[in-house]
Write an enzyme that holds these catalytic residues in place. Structure first.
Site, mmCIF file in Angstrom:
data_model
loop_
_atom_site.group_PDB
_atom_site.id
_atom_site.type_symbol
_atom_site.label_atom_id
_atom_site.label_comp_id
_atom_site.label_asym_id
_atom_site.label_seq_id
_atom_site.Cartn_x
_atom_site.Cartn_y
_atom_site.Cartn_z
ATOM 1 N N ALA A 1 -22.731 -40.773 45.266
ATOM 2 C CA ALA A 1 -21.660 -39.855 44.854
ATOM 3 C C ALA A 1 -21.439 -38.725 45.854
ATOM 4 O O ALA A 1 -20.320 -38.195 45.960
ATOM 5 C CB ALA A 1 -21.963 -39.289 43.468
ATOM 6 N N HIS B 1 -21.588 -48.921 51.153
ATOM 7 C CA HIS B 1 -21.540 -48.896 49.689
ATOM 8 C C HIS B 1 -21.723 -50.310 49.155
ATOM 9 O O HIS B 1 -21.208 -51.270 49.740
ATOM 10 C CB HIS B 1 -20.190 -48.370 49.190
ATOM 11 C CG HIS B 1 -19.909 -46.991 49.680
ATOM 12 N ND1 HIS B 1 -20.500 -45.882 49.140
ATOM 13 C CD2 HIS B 1 -19.126 -46.555 50.694
ATOM 14 C CE1 HIS B 1 -20.100 -44.809 49.796
ATOM 15 N NE2 HIS B 1 -19.262 -45.190 50.752
ATOM 16 N N ARG C 1 -11.886 -48.857 43.028
ATOM 17 C CA ARG C 1 -12.391 -48.139 41.848
ATOM 18 C C ARG C 1 -11.581 -46.851 41.608
ATOM 19 O O ARG C 1 -10.457 -46.752 42.048
ATOM 20 C CB ARG C 1 -13.891 -47.878 42.035
ATOM 21 C CG ARG C 1 -14.680 -49.184 42.217
ATOM 22 C CD ARG C 1 -16.160 -48.945 42.350
ATOM 23 N NE ARG C 1 -16.702 -48.324 41.142
ATOM 24 C CZ ARG C 1 -17.873 -47.691 41.093
ATOM 25 N NH1 ARG C 1 -18.619 -47.595 42.188
ATOM 26 N NH2 ARG C 1 -18.289 -47.161 39.963
ATOM 27 N N GLU D 1 -21.546 -45.707 57.330
ATOM 28 C CA GLU D 1 -21.456 -45.459 55.878
ATOM 29 C C GLU D 1 -21.422 -46.797 55.153
ATOM 30 O O GLU D 1 -20.636 -47.673 55.527
ATOM 31 C CB GLU D 1 -20.167 -44.667 55.594
ATOM 32 C CG GLU D 1 -19.907 -44.464 54.105
ATOM 33 C CD GLU D 1 -18.616 -43.689 53.823
ATOM 34 O OE1 GLU D 1 -18.208 -42.844 54.656
ATOM 35 O OE2 GLU D 1 -18.018 -43.950 52.761
ATOM 36 N N ASN E 1 -26.000 -44.749 52.534
ATOM 37 C CA ASN E 1 -25.275 -44.855 51.271
ATOM 38 C C ASN E 1 -25.518 -43.528 50.553
ATOM 39 O O ASN E 1 -26.531 -43.359 49.864
ATOM 40 C CB ASN E 1 -25.773 -46.030 50.425
ATOM 41 C CG ASN E 1 -24.936 -46.195 49.162
ATOM 42 O OD1 ASN E 1 -24.088 -45.348 48.857
ATOM 43 N ND2 ASN E 1 -25.164 -47.265 48.424
ATOM 44 N N ARG F 1 -28.696 -49.620 36.286
ATOM 45 C CA ARG F 1 -27.503 -48.797 36.310
ATOM 46 C C ARG F 1 -26.256 -49.663 36.446
ATOM 47 O O ARG F 1 -26.077 -50.334 37.463
ATOM 48 C CB ARG F 1 -27.620 -47.892 37.537
ATOM 49 C CG ARG F 1 -26.417 -47.075 37.815
ATOM 50 C CD ARG F 1 -26.527 -46.440 39.181
ATOM 51 N NE ARG F 1 -25.386 -45.584 39.360
ATOM 52 C CZ ARG F 1 -24.892 -45.218 40.528
ATOM 53 N NH1 ARG F 1 -25.479 -45.620 41.637
ATOM 54 N NH2 ARG F 1 -23.841 -44.454 40.589
ATOM 55 N N TYR G 1 -22.986 -52.641 40.060
ATOM 56 C CA TYR G 1 -23.934 -52.538 41.174
ATOM 57 C C TYR G 1 -24.899 -53.716 41.288
ATOM 58 O O TYR G 1 -25.705 -53.759 42.217
ATOM 59 C CB TYR G 1 -24.720 -51.219 41.058
ATOM 60 C CG TYR G 1 -23.829 -50.008 41.163
ATOM 61 C CD1 TYR G 1 -23.114 -49.744 42.328
ATOM 62 C CD2 TYR G 1 -23.672 -49.137 40.079
ATOM 63 C CE1 TYR G 1 -22.279 -48.642 42.422
ATOM 64 C CE2 TYR G 1 -22.842 -48.031 40.168
ATOM 65 C CZ TYR G 1 -22.146 -47.790 41.337
ATOM 66 O OH TYR G 1 -21.324 -46.701 41.440
ATOM 67 N N PRO H 1 -28.142 -40.237 45.423
ATOM 68 C CA PRO H 1 -28.479 -40.130 44.002
ATOM 69 C C PRO H 1 -28.150 -41.373 43.181
ATOM 70 O O PRO H 1 -27.136 -42.040 43.412
ATOM 71 C CB PRO H 1 -27.633 -38.943 43.520
ATOM 72 C CG PRO H 1 -26.562 -38.792 44.531
ATOM 73 C CD PRO H 1 -27.156 -39.226 45.832
ATOM 74 N N ASN H 2 -29.030 -41.637 42.241
ATOM 75 C CA ASN H 2 -28.900 -42.711 41.240
ATOM 76 C C ASN H 2 -29.140 -44.114 41.798
ATOM 77 O O ASN H 2 -29.201 -45.066 41.023
ATOM 78 C CB ASN H 2 -27.531 -42.646 40.530
ATOM 79 C CG ASN H 2 -27.331 -41.317 39.843
ATOM 80 O OD1 ASN H 2 -28.187 -40.908 39.054
ATOM 81 N ND2 ASN H 2 -26.257 -40.616 40.134
#
Ligand code: DQA
Length: 146
Positions: free
Chosen positions: A77, A100, A107, A98, A74, A18, A23, A10-11
């Site tokens: 969330a 990111h 963070r 995985e 990725n 964003r 990012y 998502p996003n």
């Protein structure tokens, strides 16, 4: 030809608009093109997908059986919340990586926990769009080892 499935959660469709301070300014399409360029040089096929829906991600992982040799994910969330995605990875038994864009460990605390890391071969986090190219390299090295 070996096939690698890139799954984006998502996003990530909003990349460039964003939180560009976190990012970056590349769109997901820019990243996809770069990944596909490198994949072509390495003679592997990449399928690159994005969805905002957890169920789509689970279904894509399930259906990857018999078609893809490695998953690069990725989950955005959902990384931090989704037992369903973790279970899907464990169920299909395809090696998964995985990734990111941001360094999730630098963070907020809620981003420090990944539900899926333990069922992945490894985690790449914090290199911006380059995380995707590192994910591709890791996927290719898993294929070459198998
Ligand atoms: C992300 C990090 C996640 O914590 C966040 O929810 C995202 C993007 C990254 O690529 O840095 O949406 O997966």
């Amino acid at each position: 030809m070996n096939k690698i499935l890139f799954i984006n959660g998502p996003n990530l469709n909003l990349l460039s608009l964003r939180e560009p301070n976190v990012y970056g300014s590349h769109t997901l399409k820019d990243i996809e093109l770069k990944v596909k360029e490198q994949a072509a040089l390495a003679q592997v096929t990449v399928d690159f997908r994005q969805s905002n829906s957890e169920g789509d991600l689970v279904t894509w992982i399930q259906n990857a059986r018999n078609e893809f040799q490695v998953l690069v994910i990725n989950a955005a969330a959902y990384t931090h919340t989704s037992i369903a995605i973790r279970d899907a990875i464990a169920a299909v038994g395809i090696p998964a990586i995985e990734i990111h864009l941001s360094n999730v460990h630098a963070r907020e605390e809620f981003r420090h926990r990944s539900m899926m890391a333990a069922v992945c071969k490894g985690v790449i986090s914090g290199f911006g769009p380059h995380s995707y190219l590192l994910g591709l390299q890791a996927a290719i090295s898993l294929i070459n080892k198998s």
